[in-house]
Design an enzyme around this catalytic site. Structure first.
Site, PDB file in Angstrom:
ATOM      1  N   ARG A   1    -125.796 -11.690  -8.718  1.00 45.14           N
ATOM      2  CA  ARG A   1    -125.566 -13.127  -8.953  1.00 45.14           C
ATOM      3  C   ARG A   1    -126.826 -13.905  -8.553  1.00 45.14           C
ATOM      4  O   ARG A   1    -127.199 -14.894  -9.151  1.00 45.14           O
ATOM      5  CB  ARG A   1    -124.340 -13.622  -8.176  1.00 45.14           C
ATOM      6  CG  ARG A   1    -124.148 -15.123  -8.267  1.00 45.14           C
ATOM      7  CD  ARG A   1    -122.733 -15.620  -7.925  1.00 45.14           C
ATOM      8  NE  ARG A   1    -122.007 -14.845  -6.971  1.00 45.14           N
ATOM      9  CZ  ARG A   1    -122.205 -14.884  -5.636  1.00 45.14           C
ATOM     10  NH1 ARG A   1    -123.135 -15.677  -5.120  1.00 45.14           N
ATOM     11  NH2 ARG A   1    -121.487 -14.125  -4.830  1.00 45.14           N
TER      12      ARG A   1
ATOM     13  N   TYR B   1    -124.871 -33.179 -28.825  1.00 45.84           N
ATOM     14  CA  TYR B   1    -123.897 -32.132 -29.116  1.00 45.84           C
ATOM     15  C   TYR B   1    -122.582 -32.533 -28.422  1.00 45.84           C
ATOM     16  O   TYR B   1    -122.590 -32.873 -27.226  1.00 45.84           O
ATOM     17  CB  TYR B   1    -124.426 -30.776 -28.610  1.00 45.84           C
ATOM     18  CG  TYR B   1    -123.322 -29.752 -28.486  1.00 45.84           C
ATOM     19  CD1 TYR B   1    -122.584 -29.365 -29.602  1.00 45.84           C
ATOM     20  CD2 TYR B   1    -122.999 -29.193 -27.261  1.00 45.84           C
ATOM     21  CE1 TYR B   1    -121.545 -28.453 -29.490  1.00 45.84           C
ATOM     22  CE2 TYR B   1    -121.964 -28.279 -27.138  1.00 45.84           C
ATOM     23  CZ  TYR B   1    -121.240 -27.919 -28.258  1.00 45.84           C
ATOM     24  OH  TYR B   1    -120.211 -27.029 -28.141  1.00 45.84           O
TER      25      TYR B   1
ATOM     26  N   ASP C   1    -133.132 -31.627 -24.316  1.00 48.06           N
ATOM     27  CA  ASP C   1    -132.510 -30.453 -24.930  1.00 48.06           C
ATOM     28  C   ASP C   1    -133.344 -30.108 -26.160  1.00 48.06           C
ATOM     29  O   ASP C   1    -133.379 -30.860 -27.140  1.00 48.06           O
ATOM     30  CB  ASP C   1    -131.052 -30.794 -25.306  1.00 48.06           C
ATOM     31  CG  ASP C   1    -130.318 -29.585 -25.886  1.00 48.06           C
ATOM     32  OD1 ASP C   1    -130.965 -28.712 -26.492  1.00 48.06           O
ATOM     33  OD2 ASP C   1    -129.082 -29.524 -25.758  1.00 48.06           O
TER      34      ASP C   1
ATOM     35  N   LYS D   1    -128.773 -20.179 -29.650  1.00 46.66           N
ATOM     36  CA  LYS D   1    -129.225 -20.602 -30.969  1.00 46.66           C
ATOM     37  C   LYS D   1    -130.544 -19.921 -31.357  1.00 46.66           C
ATOM     38  O   LYS D   1    -130.593 -18.714 -31.418  1.00 46.66           O
ATOM     39  CB  LYS D   1    -129.324 -22.129 -30.996  1.00 46.66           C
ATOM     40  CG  LYS D   1    -128.123 -22.835 -30.361  1.00 46.66           C
ATOM     41  CD  LYS D   1    -126.838 -22.541 -31.113  1.00 46.66           C
ATOM     42  CE  LYS D   1    -125.683 -23.426 -30.763  1.00 46.66           C
ATOM     43  NZ  LYS D   1    -124.760 -23.120 -29.767  1.00 46.66           N
TER      44      LYS D   1
HETATM   45  C1  LIG Z   1    -128.038 -28.928 -29.017  1.00 44.92           C
HETATM   46  C2  LIG Z   1    -127.055 -28.126 -28.234  1.00 44.92           C
HETATM   47  N1  LIG Z   1    -127.131 -28.109 -26.895  1.00 44.92           N
HETATM   48  C3  LIG Z   1    -126.270 -27.386 -26.147  1.00 44.92           C
HETATM   49  C4  LIG Z   1    -125.256 -26.660 -26.728  1.00 44.92           C
HETATM   50  C5  LIG Z   1    -124.307 -25.885 -25.860  1.00 44.92           C
HETATM   51  O1  LIG Z   1    -124.664 -24.532 -25.847  1.00 44.92           O
HETATM   52  P1  LIG Z   1    -123.648 -23.302 -25.688  1.00 44.92           P
HETATM   53  O2  LIG Z   1    -122.757 -23.299 -26.880  1.00 44.92           O
HETATM   54  O3  LIG Z   1    -124.551 -22.114 -25.585  1.00 44.92           O
HETATM   55  O4  LIG Z   1    -122.887 -23.534 -24.429  1.00 44.92           O
HETATM   56  C6  LIG Z   1    -125.144 -26.641 -28.117  1.00 44.92           C
HETATM   57  C7  LIG Z   1    -124.073 -25.852 -28.764  1.00 44.92           C
HETATM   58  O5  LIG Z   1    -123.846 -25.932 -29.945  1.00 44.92           O
HETATM   59  C8  LIG Z   1    -126.062 -27.395 -28.890  1.00 44.92           C
HETATM   60  O6  LIG Z   1    -125.987 -27.433 -30.224  1.00 44.92           O
END
Ligand SMILES: Cc1ncc(COP(=O)(O)O)c(C=O)c1O
Length: 384
Positions: free
Chosen positions: A51, A103, A175, A200
């Protein structure tokens, strides 16, 4: 790898990806272990419990820090776990300014979970940097943005917001999931941290979940190392290995995503049944000039307007190459419906407030032969 200043593709393949010193194995080994043998009390090889740290994870963290140009990185079980870890550093009464077109899972975490711990959130249109400045208060700790946004593909001027944040002593977190470090480097533009859903483009094969925080200061990386240890939402050794494997081809994948993305966007923009296309690579995009300035490619995320929910349904039902599914950034073309999928949690009112309609469809253009993607869309649009 000694030369950490090597080109992007070289670093993607070699930083943290050095051959295994024990066996010479060219691929990073997966260490599926919870604990580590200690020779005597307090004497060990730097690893005590997985961990806290794991050798496969260490390798991935080195690699991603290098690709984003940070001093350290920490990986988590998902993008949301990384974003949650960001906020775990704050305390009741702290305030966060964030984009109003994120998101959908992010406002869900902020509004339905973290507000209960006394954190405060203000949502603004970060494309207008004056709105960001106006929203910052005495107790603001972080400005959190996505650029381009999901799904409206709105950009925020990272450098301009970073200047405001520096002046106001607030941390800027970007992000960078949609662009990947191949096309956009927020830290070089002044951001303090970058987050990704590694699920992604970084992984790129739709076969694992993960998230990362990349830091510009050692103490930040240490803090998030502490959160990994204290809260435990870490990425598993196997998923770390999947991302290490995926990033080896990030540069070539992104080139092809971008190539296909531009062709699909042009096709959609010229189609009579498509009412509007949201893609920063189109000269008609209101922030096309900013896109050219702060990104080195436009990527493959496109949103378009079909006009109604029933049109969107018909289109999505008739696709054969593009797969209907919630996610993005994989080698396969994925298509989704923000109103009922990624942004359902915002509710109708929330979506309306920022301009997400029931007729919108979002496409993550994959790296298949682009003619096949275009004919698939063409045939489905004809039946819409
Ligand atoms: C731009 C963006 N940030 C964060 C996330 C969250 O990521 P996760 O699905 O890996 O938890 C997503 C998920 O679609 C996303 O599109």
């Amino acid at each position: 790898m000694r030369n950490k200043q090597a080109g992007f593709a070289t670093r993607a393949i070699h930083v943290g990806q050095e051959a295994d010193p024990l066996t010479g194995a060219i691929g990073v080994p997966i260490y599926p272990t919870s604990t580590y043998l200690q020779e005597e009390l307090g004497k060990h090889k730097g690893y005590e419990y997985s961990r806290v740290s794991n050798p496969t994870r260490t390798r991935l963290e080195e690699n991603l820090a290098s690709l984003e140009g940070g001093v350290g990185a920490r990986v988590f079980a998902s993008g949301m776990a990384a974003i949650n870890a960001l906020c775990a550093m704050y305390k009741s009464g702290d305030h966060v300014v964030c984009g109003n077109d994120l998101y959908g899972g992010v406002p869900r975490l902020f509004n339905q979970v973290l507000v209960n711990y006394g954190l405060e959130f203000t949502y603004v249109n970060t494309a207008d940097v004056r709105e960001v400045e106006r929203a910052i208060r005495k107790n603001t700790r972080m400005v959190y943005i996505e650029t381009p946004t999901n799904p409206l593909m709105t950009l925020t001027d990272i450098r301009a917001v970073a200047d405001i944040c520096r002046r106001k002593r607030v941390e800027l977190v970007v992000d960078n999931t949609f662009m990947s470090p191949y096309f956009q480097k927020p830290l070089a533009l002044g951001a303090d941290m970058v987050v990704h859903s590694t699920t992604k483009f970084l992984n790129g094969h739709s076969d694992g979940l993960g998230g990362v925080i990349v830091c510009t200061r050692r103490e930040q990386a240490e803090q998030f190392g502490f959160i990994q240890k204290a809260a435990g939402a870490i990425m598993s050794p196997f998923e770390c290995w999947l991302v290490l494997r995926g990033v080896k081809t990030l540069a070539v994948r992104m080139e092809k995503h971008d190539h296909n993305g531009r062709i699909v966007a042009d096709f959609l923009a010229g189609h009579k049944k498509v009412k509007k296309v949201f893609y920063p690579g189109l000269p008609s995009h209101p922030q096309h000039a900013l896109a050219k300035r702060q990104m080195t490619g436009f990527g493959s995320m496109i949103t378009f307007e079909t006009g109604s929910l029933s049109n969107a349904k018909k289109l999505l039902k008739n696709l054969r190459v593009c797969s209907l599914g919630e996610s993005l950034g994989g080698v396969e073309t994925l298509i989704s419906h923000p109103a009922t999928m990624t942004h359902a949690a915002l509710g109708e009112k929330g979506r309306k407030a920022i301009g997400i309609t029931d007729g919108m469809v979002r496409i993550s253009v994959g790296i298949e032969d682009v003619d096949d993607i275009v004919s698939d869309l063409d045939e489905a649009l004809a039946r819409m």
